[in-house]
Design an enzyme around this catalytic site. Structure first.
Site, PDB file in Angstrom:
ATOM      1  N   GLU A  49       0.845  -1.194   0.000  1.00  0.00           N
ATOM      2  CA  GLU A  49       0.000   0.000   0.000  1.00  0.00           C
ATOM      3  C   GLU A  49       0.882   1.247   0.000  1.00  0.00           C
ATOM      4  OE1 GLU A  49      -2.578   2.432   3.321  1.00  0.00           O
ATOM      5  OE2 GLU A  49      -2.658   0.246   3.396  1.00  0.00           O
ATOM      6  N   THR A  81      -4.141   6.212   2.249  1.00  0.00           N
ATOM      7  CA  THR A  81      -4.423   7.605   2.606  1.00  0.00           C
ATOM      8  C   THR A  81      -5.170   8.305   1.469  1.00  0.00           C
ATOM      9  OG1 THR A  81      -2.249   7.528   3.702  1.00  0.00           O
ATOM     10  CG2 THR A  81      -3.445   9.580   3.834  1.00  0.00           C
ATOM     11  N   LYS A 111     -10.950  -1.332   7.542  1.00  0.00           N
ATOM     12  CA  LYS A 111      -9.688  -1.049   8.214  1.00  0.00           C
ATOM     13  C   LYS A 111      -9.993  -0.453   9.591  1.00  0.00           C
ATOM     14  CE  LYS A 111      -6.014   2.427   7.826  1.00  0.00           C
ATOM     15  NZ  LYS A 111      -5.357   3.391   6.927  1.00  0.00           N
TER      16      LYS A 111
END
Length: 217
Positions: free
Chosen positions: A43, A74, A134
């Site tokens: 990621e 993000t 998440k």
């Protein structure tokens, strides 16, 4: 089918490396070290300058290795998600839930993993087609909190990020997480240029996840 394949790849390995770096070169070095250690999900966070280009380079570099999945982290809005997908990102991760981003990812059948902290947030994310939630920041709650969430929401797939390390990764898995996101405790050695240590730690994370799963059988 591609979405299901990506989800299976991420959960099968069980570890997603959250790459934050001070440069594109450092991010590429961290990613390579993690892949060498057996981590299949990389990621690249959009806090890294040139994140789009890093994702594009990694997607091209690992095109011949279908086991490695490159994603973006993000991601705060649908515009950024679209940029990441066009660059080659196969999954999108966010520190919070965003409806427009969920809809965009559903449109292109790209897994969207938003950060949630409460049952209410998780419920809304599930209603919008999110497959993996998440838990962020994970260190605010700890592994024991997972059992509390799974009681009213047994169907939720959780991936904690923040506070996951080699000492507690097995407990996160044993308490019901489908995968873990690992950042600082894995990539910190990049600051000293010790990428071999990152590879070594990556191997340990993958091994501990598998051991935790075997203990559940």
């Amino acid at each position: 089918m591609e979405k299901l394949k990506v989800l299976n790849q991420l959960t099968e390995c069980g570890v997603v490396a959250v790459v934050r770096a001070n440069s594109q070169e450092e991010a590429l070095g961290i990613s390579e070290a993690c892949v060498k250690g057996g981590i299949k999900g990389i990621e690249i966070t959009f806090t890294v300058q040139g994140a789009e280009e890093i994702i594009r380079n990694l997607a091209a570099n690992y095109q011949s290795n279908p086991d490695v999945v490159i994603g973006a982290g993000t991601v705060l809005d649908a515009v950024t998600a679209r940029i990441a997908i066009l660059a080659g990102a196969k999954f999108i991760v966010s520190p919070c839930f965003d409806q427009e981003t969920a809809e965009l990812c559903n449109l292109y059948q790209v897994p969207y993993m938003p950060g949630c902290m409460t049952i209410t947030e998780m419920k809304e994310a599930l209603k919008s087609g999110v497959d993996i939630i998440k838990l962020f920041p994970g260190n605010t709650f700890g592994p024991d909190w997972i059992k509390g969430v799974k009681a009213p929401l047994p169907q939720v797939n959780i991936m904690p990020t923040g506070g996951v390390d080699l000492d507690n990764v097995e407990k996160w898995i044993q308490n019901g997480c489908v995968a873990v996101g690992v950042g600082g405790s894995l990539v910190a050695h990049a600051k000293t240029g010790d990428f071999d240590k990152i590879t070594e730690d990556a191997k340990q994370f993958v091994e501990k996840v598998q051991q935790a799963r075997e203990a559940l059988v």
